[in-house]
Design a protein around this motif. Sequence first.
Motif, PDB file in Angstrom:
ATOM      1  N   GLU A  24       0.833  -1.206   0.000  1.00 24.63           N
ATOM      2  CA  GLU A  24       0.000   0.000   0.000  1.00 24.63           C
ATOM      3  C   GLU A  24       0.862   1.249   0.000  1.00 24.63           C
ATOM      4  O   GLU A  24       0.482   2.273  -0.544  1.00 24.63           O
ATOM      5  N   GLU A  25       2.055   1.148   0.613  1.00 24.68           N
ATOM      6  CA  GLU A  25       2.879   2.352   0.747  1.00 24.68           C
ATOM      7  C   GLU A  25       3.346   2.882  -0.596  1.00 24.68           C
ATOM      8  O   GLU A  25       3.631   4.053  -0.727  1.00 24.68           O
ATOM      9  N   ALA A  27       1.656   1.764  -3.564  1.00 22.86           N
ATOM     10  CA  ALA A  27       0.543   1.522  -4.492  1.00 22.86           C
ATOM     11  C   ALA A  27       0.874   0.443  -5.511  1.00 22.86           C
ATOM     12  O   ALA A  27       0.650   0.625  -6.704  1.00 22.86           O
ATOM     13  N   TYR A 109      -9.919  -5.669 -14.574  1.00 21.63           N
ATOM     14  CA  TYR A 109      -8.903  -4.795 -15.116  1.00 21.63           C
ATOM     15  C   TYR A 109      -8.089  -5.422 -16.228  1.00 21.63           C
ATOM     16  O   TYR A 109      -7.276  -4.769 -16.839  1.00 21.63           O
TER      17      TYR A 109
ATOM     18  N   LYS B 193      -4.228   2.817   3.456  1.00 17.77           N
ATOM     19  CA  LYS B 193      -3.389   4.007   3.390  1.00 17.77           C
ATOM     20  C   LYS B 193      -4.313   5.165   3.035  1.00 17.77           C
ATOM     21  O   LYS B 193      -4.262   5.711   1.944  1.00 17.77           O
ATOM     22  N   HIS B 252     -13.281   7.055 -14.405  1.00 16.07           N
ATOM     23  CA  HIS B 252     -12.154   7.872 -13.981  1.00 16.07           C
ATOM     24  C   HIS B 252     -12.445   9.350 -14.153  1.00 16.07           C
ATOM     25  O   HIS B 252     -11.798  10.186 -13.551  1.00 16.07           O
ATOM     26  N   LEU B 303       0.172  10.538  -9.679  1.00 16.65           N
ATOM     27  CA  LEU B 303       1.044   9.383  -9.704  1.00 16.65           C
ATOM     28  C   LEU B 303       1.145   8.871 -11.130  1.00 16.65           C
ATOM     29  O   LEU B 303       0.163   8.812 -11.845  1.00 16.65           O
ATOM     30  N   SER B 310      -5.010   3.609 -19.110  1.00 12.47           N
ATOM     31  CA  SER B 310      -4.066   2.569 -18.739  1.00 12.47           C
ATOM     32  C   SER B 310      -4.791   1.403 -18.099  1.00 12.47           C
ATOM     33  O   SER B 310      -5.471   1.556 -17.103  1.00 12.47           O
ATOM     34  N   GLN B 311      -4.640   0.244 -18.692  1.00 12.08           N
ATOM     35  CA  GLN B 311      -5.296  -0.928 -18.124  1.00 12.08           C
ATOM     36  C   GLN B 311      -4.534  -1.467 -16.925  1.00 12.08           C
ATOM     37  O   GLN B 311      -5.042  -2.244 -16.146  1.00 12.08           O
ATOM     38  N   GLY B 313      -2.902   0.636 -14.853  1.00 15.87           N
ATOM     39  CA  GLY B 313      -2.638   1.774 -13.979  1.00 15.87           C
ATOM     40  C   GLY B 313      -2.840   1.396 -12.525  1.00 15.87           C
ATOM     41  O   GLY B 313      -3.660   0.573 -12.197  1.00 15.87           O
ATOM     42  N   ARG B 314      -2.083   2.043 -11.696  1.00 13.07           N
ATOM     43  CA  ARG B 314      -2.157   1.693 -10.276  1.00 13.07           C
ATOM     44  C   ARG B 314      -3.298   2.436  -9.596  1.00 13.07           C
ATOM     45  O   ARG B 314      -3.118   3.311  -8.793  1.00 13.07           O
ATOM     46  N   ARG B 315      -4.490   2.044  -9.968  1.00 13.80           N
ATOM     47  CA  ARG B 315      -5.655   2.615  -9.303  1.00 13.80           C
ATOM     48  C   ARG B 315      -6.131   1.640  -8.254  1.00 13.80           C
ATOM     49  O   ARG B 315      -6.256   0.464  -8.518  1.00 13.80           O
ATOM     50  N   TYR B 328      -4.550   7.760  -6.467  1.00 12.54           N
ATOM     51  CA  TYR B 328      -3.394   8.080  -5.628  1.00 12.54           C
ATOM     52  C   TYR B 328      -2.830   9.439  -6.032  1.00 12.54           C
ATOM     53  O   TYR B 328      -2.901   9.833  -7.186  1.00 12.54           O
ATOM     54  N   ILE B 337       3.084   8.651  -0.990  1.00 12.84           N
ATOM     55  CA  ILE B 337       1.871   8.721  -1.812  1.00 12.84           C
ATOM     56  C   ILE B 337       0.667   8.559  -0.906  1.00 12.84           C
ATOM     57  O   ILE B 337       0.706   7.886   0.104  1.00 12.84           O
TER      58      ILE B 337
END
Lengths: 144, 663
Positions: A24-25, A27, A109, B193, B252, B303, B310-311, B313-315, B328, B337
Amino acid sequence: MVCSLGHENEISPFRSRIKVNKWEETAHSIPVNCRQCEDAPCQQVCTVNAISRDLDLSCQMINYDKCIGCRSCVLVCPFGAMAFNEKTKKVFKCDLCQGEPLCVKFCAYGTLEFLETSEMNQDRMTSAAKKILMAQKQAEKQEP
Amino acid sequence: MKRAFIINKTKRNEIMNGLAGKILFVDLTTGQVTTRCTKDYIKKYVGARGINTKIIFDQVNFTTEPFGPNNIFAIGAGLLAGTPSPASSRTTLSAISPAGLLCSANIGGFIGAEMKYAGFDNIIVKGISPKPVYLFVTDEKVFIKDAESLWGKDPWVTQETIREELKDRNVQSMAIGSAGENKVSFACVVTGKFQSSAGRNGMGAVMGSKNLKAVAFRGKSAIRVAEPKKFLESCLKLHQEAREHAFFKTRHNSVSDKTVFIRQFESGKLVAGNWEDSNWKEDGLEALKENPERIWNKEAIHLKNQDENSQTGRRPGCFGCPFYHQTYFNNTDSSDIIMTKCVQRVSMGPTLWLTDHRDLTEAGHLSDKYGLDVTSLGNCISFLMELYHKGIINESDTDGVAMKRGDIKAIRIASQKIANQTGFGKWFKEGVAGAGKIIGKGAEKCALHVKGLELYPEEARAYKSMALSASVSKVEQFAPLDYGWYSNKENAEAYALKTFGKKEAAQPNKYEGKAELLSDFEDRTCIGDMLGLCKSYVPWVVTQDYAVFSNLIYELAEVEIYEQTFFKAAKRVVILERAFNAIQGISRKDERPPQRLFEKPVTDGRFKGEHLDEDKFDKMLSQYYELKGCNQKGLPTDETFRNLGLDEELYNFKKTMTARDLW
């Protein structure tokens, strides 16, 4: 969730054959599952020959009639993808759901894909080739 | 440190499919734990908020101090929590709030699922621990662990420290910040977080009053399913349908911070300052909707690998979420972050006259860092800014800090002082209501709250359903029908005509149809809470139809809970909440928005000139009471109690109301 539900008729991410490792820190989330190694350490270490390859599926399968639950394969897997089921007292790992993996169906996804080995590198190769092409075109423009 | 174990194993025939099966009772004063079977509550109260409310209503006396040992802090996971049903991520926290009302707050992340895998559907915490502790619940055991070294730490550091101590990265927990430790009335509880918070109604303060720093879960057990193959197929179908929904394709943009202000302006919901007069252009607020692409793509607040195309992507998203629409950001005061949500930008943006998106990110994050409800925090700081602007207070009143509009330094300092209860922060121990009384000099008129809960900053002068909701409900102060009207009038009005018999129900600034709209929506929201479902899925965006979940529950648990049963259970919960609050002295006189919303019209936007009308509001409120089965004072009638099968509760209610002479 769906992995354990499909295999054991119960919902228990702890007994899933695919596990997500999260940071998590920063991501990041990385799913880890059995790589179906061609030269599988689990197959080699098994003293009762309970692990063998299904050539059609290209999958290392466990024969539960033979498995004695010694957990040697759990110790030896370099990915940590083999786990021990406290309920059945036998080991478990990804078996590709007879060719239609549930996890891939549910993942919204598209992070998980079930591909032929020959297709594995195609996307990345195309993406790298595109970059080379862009660079070439750029260089051609700048030539006197 | 004391440890407590569960000794009695639940009998086989008490385990119900779909549920963990047990409700855990913990007394922090004595360290004692007991359990009860969840099955007894399902038919009448479904789960989560339903069971929490019923237990609190039965066990908590009206004389109970919110910060005393007899207040109950309840955590409820929900019937569908922890299953592959879409959006099965929500957990309800309930208690008697610092304002003395029986209410709840909702939290997402991964808490509810882990709680069910750990063996419990609900956890009821009573008493006060002599020293700071955290609860660790795992595989039908509970440990009360020392938290002295965690006291003072922010919620994320607390969660990480717990993971290190327990040597398990998979532990899911929720924690309070310094605001909860100091029992600030709008302290919240945070998980992940800063992924999600149970914001409203001061649940964090109740935890803090029990010296309970955090609750951690790690579950290796399973939820049993009655018809696994069918259930799996149904869940997959719902997930696939969710991906076809327009919301998935535009997620999004539609809920992300990028376009939230564009929607605020277009819909006429934007609130400037503390509901103050404003020309949006002259006051510079229109900068908020300018060129979001440019602002969004600025690296400092965005971020990488996170664009909507983006498939990979860090969502992030919560447990079981088919949408994954959270975002993020880079934290501007560290190399860290963080996650902030659109509600944080709305609450700490135009209300504080902030227009720089970097400042907005930081301001929104402050609430999470200290464990304060962002809506209430924004309301309190905008209150200070108004008082400063009007000259009612000056720097010497606020420890040398000039509470100027749009000043991020002032916002930083104010947030810290409120959370830590130092200096002028002490004014806000009891929220903006308390601060108004302490400051005096006309400040009371600027303190905008209803029954002690700070107003949510969306234009309730124009959106009449919001004005009603703010007065009578606990939270979630909007209905999607009139919310979506400005972008699709025909659809909204057609739906209103079909459902409520009048198209005015969809028109935000009309009073007609709003009582019906809110009454229906309040029940639907409650059903979502009882099932543990995220309201972004149902009933806000994707569907309002609970019949499909009725089928799902049958496949999961072989229990017949029809849609009518859901609604009846929801009505029971709402009536029990109203009844308890009536015993606390709440009645019609308290259920109205602040006077400002009646007297001062909106000064800009599509609803310029709108304000609340006393007679029309009263009529709308009367209609609402009638629909809810209450008398004109807002008290539930005998018939309502009986129709809902609440005979014993009726007897207790009447006895107490008579004893307190509150009729």
